[in-house]
Design a protein around this motif. Structure first.
Motif, PDB file in Angstrom:
ATOM      1  N   GLN A   1       0.808  -1.216   0.000  1.00 52.32           N
ATOM      2  CA  GLN A   1       0.000   0.000   0.000  1.00 52.32           C
ATOM      3  C   GLN A   1       0.849   1.278   0.000  1.00 52.32           C
ATOM      4  O   GLN A   1       0.305   2.373   0.066  1.00 52.32           O
ATOM      5  CB  GLN A   1      -0.914   0.008   1.229  1.00 52.32           C
ATOM      6  CG  GLN A   1      -1.927  -1.127   1.251  1.00 52.32           C
ATOM      7  CD  GLN A   1      -2.749  -1.137   2.536  1.00 52.32           C
ATOM      8  OE1 GLN A   1      -2.622  -0.259   3.378  1.00 52.32           O
ATOM      9  NE2 GLN A   1      -3.590  -2.155   2.682  1.00 52.32           N
ATOM     10  N   HIS A   2       2.166   1.121  -0.074  1.00 49.64           N
ATOM     11  CA  HIS A   2       3.040   2.285   0.018  1.00 49.64           C
ATOM     12  C   HIS A   2       3.927   2.429  -1.214  1.00 49.64           C
ATOM     13  O   HIS A   2       4.024   1.520  -2.036  1.00 49.64           O
ATOM     14  CB  HIS A   2       3.884   2.193   1.294  1.00 49.64           C
ATOM     15  CG  HIS A   2       3.080   2.424   2.541  1.00 49.64           C
ATOM     16  ND1 HIS A   2       2.239   1.461   3.075  1.00 49.64           N
ATOM     17  CD2 HIS A   2       2.949   3.518   3.339  1.00 49.64           C
ATOM     18  CE1 HIS A   2       1.645   1.943   4.154  1.00 49.64           C
ATOM     19  NE2 HIS A   2       2.058   3.198   4.325  1.00 49.64           N
ATOM     20  N   ASP A   3       4.542   3.594  -1.322  1.00 48.58           N
ATOM     21  CA  ASP A   3       5.342   3.924  -2.509  1.00 48.58           C
ATOM     22  C   ASP A   3       6.844   3.810  -2.285  1.00 48.58           C
ATOM     23  O   ASP A   3       7.599   3.550  -3.225  1.00 48.58           O
ATOM     24  CB  ASP A   3       5.032   5.361  -2.957  1.00 48.58           C
ATOM     25  CG  ASP A   3       3.595   5.533  -3.379  1.00 48.58           C
ATOM     26  OD1 ASP A   3       3.224   4.970  -4.411  1.00 48.58           O
ATOM     27  OD2 ASP A   3       2.848   6.220  -2.656  1.00 48.58           O
ATOM     28  N   VAL A   4       7.288   4.032  -1.050  1.00 56.37           N
ATOM     29  CA  VAL A   4       8.728   4.041  -0.778  1.00 56.37           C
ATOM     30  C   VAL A   4       8.961   3.632   0.671  1.00 56.37           C
ATOM     31  O   VAL A   4       8.112   3.865   1.548  1.00 56.37           O
ATOM     32  CB  VAL A   4       9.328   5.434  -1.062  1.00 56.37           C
ATOM     33  CG1 VAL A   4       8.771   6.479  -0.114  1.00 56.37           C
ATOM     34  CG2 VAL A   4      10.850   5.418  -0.985  1.00 56.37           C
ATOM     35  N   PHE A   5      10.096   3.001   0.914  1.00 60.69           N
ATOM     36  CA  PHE A   5      10.467   2.559   2.256  1.00 60.69           C
ATOM     37  C   PHE A   5      11.599   3.447   2.754  1.00 60.69           C
ATOM     38  O   PHE A   5      12.681   3.488   2.159  1.00 60.69           O
ATOM     39  CB  PHE A   5      10.905   1.097   2.218  1.00 60.69           C
ATOM     40  CG  PHE A   5      11.029   0.453   3.579  1.00 60.69           C
ATOM     41  CD1 PHE A   5       9.908   0.226   4.352  1.00 60.69           C
ATOM     42  CD2 PHE A   5      12.271   0.067   4.076  1.00 60.69           C
ATOM     43  CE1 PHE A   5      10.003  -0.374   5.600  1.00 60.69           C
ATOM     44  CE2 PHE A   5      12.390  -0.528   5.313  1.00 60.69           C
ATOM     45  CZ  PHE A   5      11.246  -0.757   6.087  1.00 60.69           C
TER      46      PHE A   5
END
Length: 409
Positions: free
Chosen positions: A297-301
């Motif tokens: 559900q996210h774009d970057v860590f």
């Protein structure tokens, strides 16, 4: 086929951290066709025995459970006193194996994977592999100014402990007896006495069980994720400031924090001080399955850790197609490159410079969806090189053991 004794104090199926490391090394060495005898603590015996029946390699995998007599180790409860107990266990386990007069072709110490804790298995007079081990990573002084007093004291004590390694009789004995020492970072190599460094090889030694299913975030909001323990050396005093920098150009961006730890309240106060409380979602420690769902559900860590030896969360994030933004320190700095994320240089850099670079990297990925897609693909490719099968096979491919002359390489 060789008969291998694997020293794995911490070993448990379906687990992360040290327990998972011990288990996966045992399984993968057995898959190579070797007879593996795992020397471990009986704490997880029931779980291990219940799992063995379902393993295709069960016929090549054997467990030896050793526990310190209650007269010496009956006081141990939980994490308190673990390192003293572990030292006593290592000595007792060595004496126990020595007394059995069992023959092994090689002994390999795998857990605990720390450079400050010795192994006595080299005294068995057979080729002895030590590692991969980490723990020599050191947070740069200039990046510690965001610590509280407890953080300063903690890192100072760690620095002293690492300095002691060079003169510690027990660690020098371990290094002397080892045929090869695998270290997870160049910083760990540097704290080993010079006379033993020729034995060292860089090897991260962590992996994934399989390639994971990937789904990409389709929301219009740029979503940043941090997952891990909430501790001072995880570098989020830099991460929060960098996220605030991002909000100047991407005001709808959000940051999700997953985990818990001693610095949780301090992090919350820092977030409030920076005026970010309405832009951050806090999620307590969750199951691995739920965490995998969050990755998607996210774009970057974002992982600005200052001294992680490994960084399993980074590897998992890459396997889910998340570009990673990290510092050039420890395991994350080894795993991540320009094909799968952004690695921020820290040498001689002040906190403000690192914050600015972290913020710029976040802005770059937020504003360029094509770049994010390219880095996501690169992240999955990079993660594929770190499966447990490949990690263990590569190390054992390098080992050439002649049992007639007990030599390596």
């Amino acid at each position: 086929m060789k008969k291998i004794l694997l020293s794995a104090f911490s070993c448990r199926p379906n687990s992360g951290s040290e327990r998972g490391v011990g288990w996966h090394w045992a399984i993968e060495i057995a898959k190579l066709g070797h007879e593996v005898w795992v020397l471990t603590h009986p704490k997880h015996q029931a779980t291990i025995e219940a799992t063995l029946d379902d393993l295709a390699v069960a016929e090549h995998l054997h467990f030896i459970y050793y526990q310190i007599p209650n007269s010496l180790g009956g006081w141990w409860k939980g994490e308190r006193g673990i390192y003293l107990y572990y030292l006593l266990w290592q000595w007792g386990a060595y004496r126990f194996i020595k007394s059995t007069h069992a023959h092994f072709d090689i002994v390999h110490h795998i857990t605990f994977g720390g450079i400050r804790t010795p192994s006595f298995m080299g005294g068995l007079d057979i080729p002895f592999i030590f590692g991969p081990v980490g723990g020599g990573e050191r947070a740069p002084w200039r990046l510690r100014f965001g610590y509280n007093l407890r953080g300063w004291i903690s890192d100072a004590l760690r620095d002293i402990s690492n300095a002691w390694i060079k003169i510690s009789p027990l660690m020098r004995l371990t290094f002397r007896q080892a045929k090869v020492i695998y270290v997870r970072s160049s910083q760990t190599r540097q704290i080993i006495p010079k006379k033993f460094r020729t034995k060292t090889q860089l090897y991260l030694g962590i992996g994934l069980t399989e390639q994971l299913n990937i789904k990409h975030n389709n929301a219009n909001t740029f979503q940043v994720l941090y997952a891990g323990r909430f501790l001072h050396w995880k570098g989020m005093h830099l991460g929060f400031a960098a996220f605030k920098h991002l909000l100047k150009t991407e005001p709808k961006a959000r940051l999700t924090l997953v985990g818990d730890g001693k610095d949780a309240k301090r992090w919350q106060r820092l977030v409030e001080h920076l005026g970010l409380q309405n832009k951050i979602d806090w999620i307590p420690t969750i199951s691995q399955a739920k965490l995998f769902h969050l990755y998607a559900q996210h774009d970057v860590f974002l992982f600005p850790s200052l001294r992680d030896s490994a960084g399993m969360a980074v590897l998992e994030a890459m396997a889910h197609g998340l570009p990673v933004i990290c510092l050039d320190l420890g395991g994350p700095g080894m795993m991540v490159d320009s094909s799968c994320g952004r690695v921020i240089a820290t040498q001689n850099a002040t906190e403000q410079i690192v914050i600015q670079k972290l913020g710029s990297a976040l802005i770059e990925l937020a504003q360029d969806s094509t770049l994010r897609t390219q880095l996501a693909a690169g992240a999955t490719r990079r993660a594929q090189t770190y499966t447990w099968e490949k990690v263990v096979r590569q190390l054992y491919k390098e080992i050439k053991l002649d049992t007639r002359c007990s030599s390596f390489f």
